[in-house]
Design a protein around this motif. Structure first.
Motif, PDB file in Angstrom:
ATOM      1  N   SER A  88       0.795  -1.219  -0.111  1.00  0.00           N
ATOM      2  CA  SER A  88      -0.099  -0.071  -0.111  1.00  0.00           C
ATOM      3  C   SER A  88       0.795   1.409  -0.118  1.00  0.00           C
ATOM      4  CB  SER A  88      -1.091  -0.019   1.104  1.00  0.00           C
ATOM      5  OG  SER A  88      -1.481   1.269   1.433  1.00  0.00           O
ATOM      6  N   LYS A  89       0.578   2.213  -0.915  1.00  0.00           N
ATOM      7  CA  LYS A  89       1.380   3.482  -0.996  1.00  0.00           C
ATOM      8  C   LYS A  89       0.863   4.396   0.341  1.00  0.00           C
ATOM      9  CE  LYS A  89       2.244   7.052  -4.100  1.00  0.00           C
ATOM     10  NZ  LYS A  89       1.894   7.868  -5.188  1.00  0.00           N
ATOM     11  N   VAL A  90      -0.383   4.160   0.722  1.00  0.00           N
ATOM     12  CA  VAL A  90      -0.532   5.011   2.037  1.00  0.00           C
ATOM     13  C   VAL A  90       0.197   4.561   3.158  1.00  0.00           C
ATOM     14  CG1 VAL A  90      -2.481   5.526   3.680  1.00  0.00           C
ATOM     15  CG2 VAL A  90      -3.048   5.414   1.264  1.00  0.00           C
ATOM     16  N   LEU A  91       0.255   3.339   3.271  1.00  0.00           N
ATOM     17  CA  LEU A  91       1.004   2.759   4.657  1.00  0.00           C
ATOM     18  C   LEU A  91       2.630   2.859   4.462  1.00  0.00           C
ATOM     19  CD1 LEU A  91       0.951   1.286   7.321  1.00  0.00           C
ATOM     20  CD2 LEU A  91       1.116  -0.755   5.950  1.00  0.00           C
ATOM     21  N   THR A  92       2.794   3.047   3.079  1.00  0.00           N
ATOM     22  CA  THR A  92       4.292   3.330   2.835  1.00  0.00           C
ATOM     23  C   THR A  92       4.678   4.841   3.386  1.00  0.00           C
ATOM     24  OG1 THR A  92       4.573   1.735   0.844  1.00  0.00           O
ATOM     25  CG2 THR A  92       6.257   3.539   0.945  1.00  0.00           C
ATOM     26  N   LYS A  93       3.883   5.561   2.956  1.00  0.00           N
ATOM     27  CA  LYS A  93       4.037   6.925   2.973  1.00  0.00           C
ATOM     28  C   LYS A  93       4.022   7.223   4.749  1.00  0.00           C
ATOM     29  CE  LYS A  93       4.132   8.877  -0.898  1.00  0.00           C
ATOM     30  NZ  LYS A  93       5.626   9.747  -1.490  1.00  0.00           N
ATOM     31  N   LEU A  94       3.078   6.651   5.282  1.00  0.00           N
ATOM     32  CA  LEU A  94       3.092   6.615   6.919  1.00  0.00           C
ATOM     33  C   LEU A  94       4.311   6.166   7.377  1.00  0.00           C
ATOM     34  CD1 LEU A  94      -0.806   5.754   7.401  1.00  0.00           C
ATOM     35  CD2 LEU A  94       0.313   8.115   7.968  1.00  0.00           C
ATOM     36  N   ALA A  95       4.845   5.010   6.987  1.00  0.00           N
ATOM     37  CA  ALA A  95       5.984   4.368   7.519  1.00  0.00           C
ATOM     38  C   ALA A  95       7.226   5.418   7.253  1.00  0.00           C
ATOM     39  CB  ALA A  95       6.254   3.207   6.787  1.00  0.00           C
ATOM     40  N   GLU A  96       7.275   6.118   6.266  1.00  0.00           N
ATOM     41  CA  GLU A  96       8.480   7.122   5.780  1.00  0.00           C
ATOM     42  C   GLU A  96       8.310   8.056   6.966  1.00  0.00           C
ATOM     43  OE1 GLU A  96       7.687   8.481   2.074  1.00  0.00           O
ATOM     44  OE2 GLU A  96       8.426   6.602   0.965  1.00  0.00           O
ATOM     45  N   ARG A  97       7.471   8.367   7.435  1.00  0.00           N
ATOM     46  CA  ARG A  97       7.156   9.624   8.450  1.00  0.00           C
ATOM     47  C   ARG A  97       7.074   9.287  10.038  1.00  0.00           C
ATOM     48  NH1 ARG A  97       1.767  12.576   5.652  1.00  0.00           N
ATOM     49  NH2 ARG A  97       2.861  12.937   3.663  1.00  0.00           N
ATOM     50  N   ASP A  98       6.720   7.894  10.306  1.00  0.00           N
ATOM     51  CA  ASP A  98       6.799   7.531  11.759  1.00  0.00           C
ATOM     52  C   ASP A  98       7.326   6.193  11.771  1.00  0.00           C
ATOM     53  OD1 ASP A  98       5.854   6.587  14.123  1.00  0.00           O
ATOM     54  OD2 ASP A  98       4.181   8.086  14.288  1.00  0.00           O
TER      55      ASP A  98
END
Length: 469
Positions: free
Chosen positions: A193-203
């Motif tokens: 998931s791109k959404v989860l990937t973006k969240l993982a990059e921030r937190d």
């Protein structure tokens, strides 16, 4: 008298974690050379049994093992082999040669279930072990992989994806269509998931969550399959330790009981073994890159990465299993879903994880403990086939992504796509031969490629001269 703390042997600031030297290997033992990490222990209690579940289903379904108890014996030996790399100095969480699994299944399907197929599996895994040993002793692994044209490498990986898709559609979906479909959707979200990937990059918390990989869909299958969707039987919990039957395995599934495979089986296994090694070498490099990234964040510890040692360790694992419990998924250098959460915790600092070996050693040592606990094994037993299906479905996407990234030109894509279809439908050996032939028919440019390279080099030199002027 002062209270003894663990590990017994300490490292100097910025140095390497202590070890016992043994030739090319660096032996590290629990509580002597690394601390017991309870977070990794708890994670391994579930993850270890989850791996056992998929492996047991594969062993029964593909190798034709005649009982659950016998299949568990295979899986327990595999868990012991999981512990070899971290305790022999290879800083990874090992796994299977998972992308090659669909190809291995397709290869074995040409042999009748029984002694013939077992002999074929033994021969294949011994050839794979030999390749690992040769590459470890000579350091030729990277050169071998680079010799193979990109289009052929792409065809191998795409062929594995096609074969996995066919396996899911034809064999896995009927086992629990709703449970498997939802489980695969959950797996795709956590892994791609791109959404989860973006969240993982921030937190970092989401990064650890993303690193759980296929664990959430496996949990869903364990509990939703029997109790909500009701496609799977309700678990019948058994207490005690996992029953093992080495005598039966020794007599019916090893070279010591059914004899050494015929020489022609070793010859037939060479194309499949080469493809498995090419895939495994890619996993080896990925695992080393993950460790290097974490090493940059922790100057307090030196982590030695040695490709030759990695090859030798995986040669040992595959050689021993081929002789004593031939293992269809074979033994690969990386399980990314296991390594990433450990390295993410390691990067948080010494207070979180003093040494990377704390996490690596504990995780795989605990896996051996986990697969010996019958309550955990029987809890997930009804979902074994679903685990197998999730593994195959994930390989469809992974192999597709890797294969398509490799292919840069229309000629490469043409060779790879035809080769992949032949691998999935006809067989790995025929696919590899067709890929080589197609490479020379469609892609190979001979002297024209050399002329183009020389022309490009001349243009680069001319540009540099102009820049200097």
């Amino acid at each position: 008298m002062s209270k003894q703390t663990f590990p017994l042997r300490k490292r100097e600031e910025g140095g390497e974690q202590p070890y016992f030297p043994l030739g090319p290997f660096k032996i590290r033992l629990p509580l002597v050379h690394y601390k017991w990490a309870w977070t990794e222990f708890l994670a391994a209690l579930f993850l270890g049994v989850a791996c056992l579940g998929a492996g047991t289903a594969i062993t029964i379904d593909v190798l034709g093992v005649d009982s659950f108890e016998i299949a568990l014996t295979f899986a327990v030996v595999n868990a012991i082999m999981y512990a070899v790399p971290a305790h022999f100095g290879d800083p990874v969480v090992p796994g299977w040669i998972t992308p090659a699994l669909p190809l291995t299944i397709a290869y074995l399907s040409d042999f009748a279930i029984g002694p013939e197929r077992i002999h074929a599996m033994i021969a294949l895994q011994l050839v794979v072990a030999l390749l690992f040993f040769i590459m470890g002793m000579t350091g030729l692994g990277a050169k071998l992989v680079n010799i193979i044209p990109i289009s052929v490498r792409g065809g191998i990986i795409l062929g594995a994806g096609f074969a996995a898709a066919l396996n899911v559609i034809n064999d896995r979906i009927p086992q629990g269509p709703v449970t498997l479909t939802i489980s695969v959707i959950i797996a795709f979200f956590f892994l791609f998931s791109k959404v989860l990937t973006k969240l993982a990059e921030r937190d970092s918390r989401f990064k650890i969550l993303k690193g759980l990989g296929i664990v959430p869909p496996q949990l869903f299958a364990i509990f939703a399959g029997p109790f909500l969707i009701r496609e799977l039987p309700i678990p019948e919990i058994e207490w005690g330790f996992t029953p093992l039957n080495f005598g039966h395995v020794f007599e019916n599934y090893t070279v010591f009981g059914i004899g050494v495979p015929d020489a022609n089986l070793f010859v037939l296994a060479i194309p499949m073994a080469l493809m498995a090694y090419v895939i495994a070498f890619g996993d080896m490099i990925l695992g080393q890159d993950i460790v290097r990234e974490s090493r940059e964040k922790r100057p307090d510890e030196t982590i030695e990465i040695n490709t030759n040692r990695s090859n030798l360790v995986n040669g040992i694992r595959n050689g021993l299993m081929a002789l004593f419990t031939p293992w269809v998924p074979m033994n690969g250098p990386l399980w990314a879903a296991g390594l990433v959460p450990i390295t993410e915790r390691y990067k948080m600092g010494k207070k979180t994880m003093d040494s990377i070996w704390d996490g690596l050693g504990t995780f795989r040592a605990a896996t051996v403990i986990a697969v010996m606990l019958m309550p955990l094994v029987t809890l997930i037993k009804p979902a074994f086939d679903i685990f197998f299906g999730i593994t195959m479905a994930v390989q469809v996407v992974v192999c597709g992504n890797i294969g398509m990234r490799l292919l840069q030109t229309n000629e490469q894509r043409s060779v790879a796509i035809v080769m992949a279809g032949i691998i999935a439908i006809v067989g790995p050996a025929q696919g590899l031969i067709s890929g080589v032939i197609l490479y020379f028919i469609i892609e190979y440019g001979g002297k024209f490629e050399k002329e183009d390279a020389a022309l490009a080099e001349g243009i680069d030199e001319e540009d540099e001269e102009n820049e200097e002027k």
